[in-house]
Structures are given as C-alpha cells and as structure tokens.
Design a protein around this motif. Structure first.
Motif, PDB file in Angstrom:
ATOM      1  N   CYS A 176       0.804  -1.226   0.000  1.00 12.34           N
ATOM      2  CA  CYS A 176       0.000   0.000   0.000  1.00 12.34           C
ATOM      3  C   CYS A 176       0.839   1.279   0.000  1.00 12.34           C
ATOM      4  O   CYS A 176       0.301   2.365  -0.136  1.00 12.34           O
ATOM      5  N   LEU A 202      -3.831  -1.232  -2.257  1.00  9.32           N
ATOM      6  CA  LEU A 202      -4.531  -0.121  -2.898  1.00  9.32           C
ATOM      7  C   LEU A 202      -5.522  -0.657  -3.923  1.00  9.32           C
ATOM      8  O   LEU A 202      -5.303  -1.697  -4.525  1.00  9.32           O
ATOM      9  N   CYS A 203      -6.606   0.080  -4.131  1.00 10.73           N
ATOM     10  CA  CYS A 203      -7.555  -0.306  -5.174  1.00 10.73           C
ATOM     11  C   CYS A 203      -6.878  -0.101  -6.528  1.00 10.73           C
ATOM     12  O   CYS A 203      -6.335   0.970  -6.787  1.00 10.73           O
ATOM     13  N   PRO A 204      -6.873  -1.142  -7.369  1.00 14.22           N
ATOM     14  CA  PRO A 204      -6.193  -1.007  -8.662  1.00 14.22           C
ATOM     15  C   PRO A 204      -6.875   0.005  -9.577  1.00 14.22           C
ATOM     16  O   PRO A 204      -6.279   0.485 -10.531  1.00 14.22           O
ATOM     17  N   CYS A 220      -8.949   3.031  -8.394  1.00 12.63           N
ATOM     18  CA  CYS A 220      -8.918   4.427  -7.949  1.00 12.63           C
ATOM     19  C   CYS A 220      -7.699   4.743  -7.077  1.00 12.63           C
ATOM     20  O   CYS A 220      -7.422   5.898  -6.789  1.00 12.63           O
ATOM     21  N   GLY A 221      -6.971   3.715  -6.646  1.00 12.96           N
ATOM     22  CA  GLY A 221      -5.758   3.956  -5.882  1.00 12.96           C
ATOM     23  C   GLY A 221      -5.977   4.230  -4.404  1.00 12.96           C
ATOM     24  O   GLY A 221      -5.040   4.556  -3.681  1.00 12.96           O
ATOM     25  N   LYS A 222      -7.201   4.101  -3.930  1.00 13.05           N
ATOM     26  CA  LYS A 222      -7.477   4.334  -2.512  1.00 13.05           C
ATOM     27  C   LYS A 222      -6.844   3.250  -1.650  1.00 13.05           C
ATOM     28  O   LYS A 222      -6.840   2.073  -2.033  1.00 13.05           O
ATOM     29  N   ASN A 223      -6.332   3.670  -0.493  1.00 11.15           N
ATOM     30  CA  ASN A 223      -5.772   2.711   0.455  1.00 11.15           C
ATOM     31  C   ASN A 223      -6.938   1.964   1.111  1.00 11.15           C
ATOM     32  O   ASN A 223      -7.687   2.529   1.903  1.00 11.15           O
TER      33      ASN A 223
END
Ligand SMILES: [Zn+2]
Ligand SMILES: [Zn+2]
Length: 170
Positions: free
Chosen positions: A69, A132-134, A136-139
């Motif tokens: 992450c 991380l979400c592939p 949106c990139g959110k942790n």
C-alpha cells in the motif's frame, strides 16, 4: 568495531563482550528507508570447548515502506545473533561461518551481514494489508472505495450457469 579475541582464543569457557553501533546507511535499502536511531548489536564471543561463537542480539528501529500500500511505518526488529567463528580462514565450505582474521574479528561486519541476510523479502505494514484499489488507488486499509467490487470468479461461473439474467436486466 574490531574485537580483540586474544584473551579467549585458547581459553575454553572465557568470553569477550561487545557493543557496537552500526552504520545506518549500509543497512538501509529496499523497503527500509531509514532508522529512527542507529541500529545496535551487543552480546559476547564465547569460547565453548575451543570453538568460538558470537552470541547476542541486534536491535533496530526502522522506518519502512509497505510493499502493498506504500504506507510509511515504523517497525522494531530484534534479531538474535548466534554465529560460529572459525580461525581457519581457508574454510570455505560453510558460508555461515565467519573467519577470524589474525587475533580478532570485525563485529560490525558480522552484525551487518546477519542483518542483511535476515531482511524480509516482503515488507508489509501489517500481515493482512489490503493494499490499494487497482482502479482508484485508494488505500483499502482505510475503508472500501466506491469502485465495483471485483467479481469472485466462482460466483461469476455460478451466475452464468443460472442464466446470467441479473446482468442484462435494465
Ligand atoms: Zn500496507
Ligand atoms: Zn477503487
């Protein structure tokens, strides 16, 4: 730090204590971005029935980056040291044995090598790091994002078997 072993080389039962501060720049790298304070190794070299062993522990308070992450976090590492030393420099059969050079040994070098050999190949902020979400990139450790949940391939196969009606309805 050079540790003089002359007093214990030929005296079974004898020991020689050490305490050394290691160079943080040599130990940092990969997932380890730095140390909160220089790592320390302490212990003693013991002569057990004529064989020398370096025993003790290495303590490091390091700052790491999670492989999954990207979060920067602090971790304390306590590495037990138990290393055989050999006076026979030509003994190349066992890479785990450290050679005594002359009448002593470079304790910093031994401790540094042990630390590097014991560095984890994967560094995670926690064992169950969600990464991380592939999309949106959110942790994802901080909570779910609003992207569509990835479809479990087993459920997708089941949906297909049942006709897949729900996907086409509008
Ligand atoms: Zn993580
Ligand atoms: Zn997302």
């Amino acid at each position: 730090m050079w540790l003089d072993l002359r007093k214990i080389l030929d005296t079974p039962g004898a020991s020689e204590p050490f305490r050394v501060t290691l160079d943080p720049d040599t130990l940092a790298g990969g997932a380890i971005v730095g140390f909160k304070r220089p790592p320390e190794a302490s212990g003693e070299v013991v002569n057990t029935a004529g064989l020398l062993n370096l025993r003790g522990e290495l303590r490091a308070e390091m700052t790491c980056v999670c492989d999954r992450c990207g979060t920067v976090f602090d971790r304390e590492k306590v590495l037990p040291l138990d290393v055989p030393l050999s006076a026979d420099v030509s003994d190349e059969t066992s890479p785990e044995v450290f050679a005594i050079e002359g009448d002593g040994i470079d304790v910093s070098e031994v401790a540094t090598t042990c630390f590097i050999l014991n560095t984890e190949t994967k560094c995670l902020c926690r064992d169950d790091c969600k990464g991380l979400c592939p999309q949106c990139g959110k942790n994802l450790n901080e909570g779910p994002c609003h992207c569509a949940a990835p479809v479990d391939p087993r459920l997708a196969a089941l949906a297909k078997l049942l006709g897949g009606e729900t996907e086409t309805e509008n």
